[in-house]
Design a protein around this motif. Structure first.
Motif, short mmCIF file in Angstrom:
data_model
loop_
_atom_site.label_atom_id
_atom_site.label_comp_id
_atom_site.label_asym_id
_atom_site.label_seq_id
_atom_site.Cartn_x
_atom_site.Cartn_y
_atom_site.Cartn_z
N ILE A 91 27.78 32.63 17.78
CA ILE A 91 26.70 32.58 18.76
C ILE A 91 27.02 31.53 19.81
N ALA A 92 26.94 31.91 21.08
CA ALA A 92 27.11 30.95 22.18
C ALA A 92 25.89 31.00 23.06
N SER A 93 25.22 29.86 23.21
CA SER A 93 24.09 29.75 24.14
C SER A 93 24.62 29.15 25.44
N LEU A 94 24.50 29.88 26.53
CA LEU A 94 25.00 29.42 27.81
C LEU A 94 23.84 29.12 28.75
N GLY A 95 23.83 27.92 29.32
CA GLY A 95 22.82 27.59 30.31
C GLY A 95 22.93 28.51 31.51
N SER A 96 21.79 28.88 32.08
CA SER A 96 21.82 29.83 33.20
C SER A 96 22.29 29.20 34.49
N ASP A 97 22.70 27.93 34.43
CA ASP A 97 23.32 27.29 35.59
C ASP A 97 24.77 26.90 35.33
N ASP A 98 25.30 27.25 34.15
CA ASP A 98 26.68 26.91 33.79
C ASP A 98 27.58 28.14 33.81
N VAL A 99 28.88 27.91 33.71
CA VAL A 99 29.87 28.97 33.86
C VAL A 99 30.94 28.82 32.79
N MET A 100 31.33 29.94 32.16
CA MET A 100 32.44 29.93 31.21
C MET A 100 33.77 30.14 31.93
N LEU A 101 34.80 29.47 31.45
CA LEU A 101 36.14 29.77 31.92
C LEU A 101 36.71 30.95 31.12
N PRO A 102 37.61 31.74 31.70
CA PRO A 102 38.00 33.03 31.11
C PRO A 102 38.59 32.97 29.72
N GLU A 103 39.27 31.89 29.35
CA GLU A 103 39.93 31.83 28.04
C GLU A 103 39.06 31.22 26.95
N ARG A 104 37.80 30.98 27.26
CA ARG A 104 36.95 30.25 26.32
C ARG A 104 37.00 30.83 24.90
N THR A 165 29.65 24.30 26.00
CA THR A 165 30.82 24.84 25.30
C THR A 165 30.55 25.17 23.83
N LEU A 166 29.32 25.00 23.37
CA LEU A 166 29.03 25.15 21.93
C LEU A 166 29.17 26.60 21.48
N LEU A 167 29.98 26.79 20.45
CA LEU A 167 30.07 28.09 19.77
C LEU A 167 29.67 27.87 18.32
N PHE A 168 28.57 28.50 17.91
CA PHE A 168 28.02 28.30 16.57
C PHE A 168 28.49 29.38 15.62
N ARG A 169 28.76 28.98 14.40
CA ARG A 169 28.92 29.95 13.32
C ARG A 169 27.52 30.40 12.92
N ARG A 170 27.27 31.70 12.94
CA ARG A 170 25.92 32.17 12.62
C ARG A 170 25.46 31.65 11.26
N GLU A 171 26.35 31.66 10.31
CA GLU A 171 26.03 31.18 8.96
C GLU A 171 25.46 29.76 9.00
N GLU A 205 40.53 20.18 23.21
CA GLU A 205 40.80 19.39 24.40
C GLU A 205 40.70 20.21 25.69
N GLU A 206 41.04 21.50 25.61
CA GLU A 206 41.11 22.33 26.81
C GLU A 206 39.73 22.51 27.45
N PRO A 207 39.64 22.43 28.78
CA PRO A 207 38.38 22.77 29.45
C PRO A 207 38.07 24.26 29.27
N ILE A 208 36.85 24.57 28.85
CA ILE A 208 36.49 25.97 28.62
C ILE A 208 35.19 26.35 29.34
N ALA A 209 34.60 25.43 30.08
CA ALA A 209 33.35 25.73 30.80
C ALA A 209 33.22 24.80 32.00
N LEU A 210 32.41 25.25 32.96
CA LEU A 210 32.05 24.46 34.13
C LEU A 210 30.61 24.02 33.95
N TYR A 211 30.37 22.71 34.03
CA TYR A 211 29.01 22.19 33.91
C TYR A 211 28.51 21.81 35.29
#
Length: 292
Positions: A91-104, A165-171, A205-211
């Motif tokens: 599960i990934a919750s993305l703020g409606s003002d933020d952006v994911m980078l393509p390789e996230r 950038t948070l990716l949650f394990r559903r469990e 370490e890699e950037p995966i989102a734009l805040y």
């Protein structure tokens, strides 16, 4: 973006939109720009009054994601309802003002698959302004990969995970009962609960989102942030590091607000015993009196 790749775990991306008509399209399109192929997107507009609904409906007609518009319920309640409707292993919750980078997700999902002890995987961010332009290099946050347990996070031993950038394990989310609607700032509290449940938080370490840094960021409401953070600490008052953590935070926040909000600064200073004041307190006092 397709769900036909059944050998890959499904990632559910949740966007709760609220008065971000200027930014929501970039957020939604960044999900569809992912190199990872197995994603579902759920979007809920939580009572916006700025034309967001009409814009999202146009994007839904083009892209085909799941969309609901509702009266305002608050972020945590909305996220919990979206989780209940979602189907992903992650599960990934993305703020409606933020952006994911393509390789996230191409970076995060394999890591999570290889590390079942990880409840949350995060990564680096690039700070951008309201127009989407990167902030100057001196304002960026370049930090190494790190693993956090509960004590690391609660006692601020290592920098925590960036929220976009948070990716949650559903469990892990299920184990702690999802997000708590009584806490206004949801991410830090759920991170602590997941870590206390025995999971690690791993930050790549890699950037995966734009805040996006802009005028209505929640963190700019200092009083709300401070009151919420102290309330969160109190939920873990049985921890042996509770008092030290609370006082460290009070000192740090007093220094931050000393020349911004004298009333709030005075309230914070009154909560810091003389024996617990330190160099940060002195720095804050200098700012406080200089502002007079």
């Amino acid at each position: 973006m397709t769900e036909s790749n059944t050998e890959l775990p499904l990632v559910s991306v949740l966007i709760s939109s609220y008065n971000h008509a200027d930014f929501i399209e970039a957020s939604i399109r960044s999900v569809y720009a992912q190199s990872y192929p197995n994603i579902e997107l759920l979007v809920v507009d939580d009572g916006s009054r700025d034309g967001s609904v009409e814009l999202i409906q146009q994007l839904q007609a083009e892209l085909g994601f799941d969309f609901l518009a509702q009266p305002n319920k608050g972020l945590c309640t909305t996220l919990n309802e979206m989780i209940a409707r979602s189907r992903g292993r992650y599960i990934a919750s993305l703020g409606s003002d933020d952006v994911m980078l393509p390789e996230r997700f191409s970076l995060q999902v394999p890591f999570m698959e290889q590390h079942p002890e990880t409840g949350i995987c995060a990564g680096g961010i690039v700070l951008i302004d309201g127009e989407g332009k990167p902030l100057p290099e001196k304002k960026q946050r370049h930090r190494p990969a790190r693993r956090l347990d509960f004590d690391d996070l609660f006692m601020d031993r290592k920098p925590g995970p960036p929220a976009p950038t948070l990716l949650f394990r559903r469990e892990a989310l299920d184990k702690v009962g999802g997000f708590d609607p009584t806490i206004r700032i949801e991410d830090y509290y759920v991170e602590l609960r997941i870590a206390r449940a025995g999971y690690f938080i791993d930050i790549l370490e890699e950037p995966i989102a734009l805040y996006r840094v802009h005028g209505s960021n929640t963190y700019k409401n200092r009083r709300l942030m401070i009151e919420t953070e102290l309330a969160i600490y109190k939920r873990f008052s049985d921890h042996p590091g509770y008092e030290a953590t609370r006082l460290r935070y009070l000192n740090a926040m007093f220094t931050k607000v000393a020349n911004e909000d004298r009333e709030l600064a005075a309230e914070l200073l009154a909560q810091i015993p003389w024996r617990s004041r330190n160099l940060k307190t002195l720095k804050g006092l200098w700012r406080y009196w200089l502002k007079r």
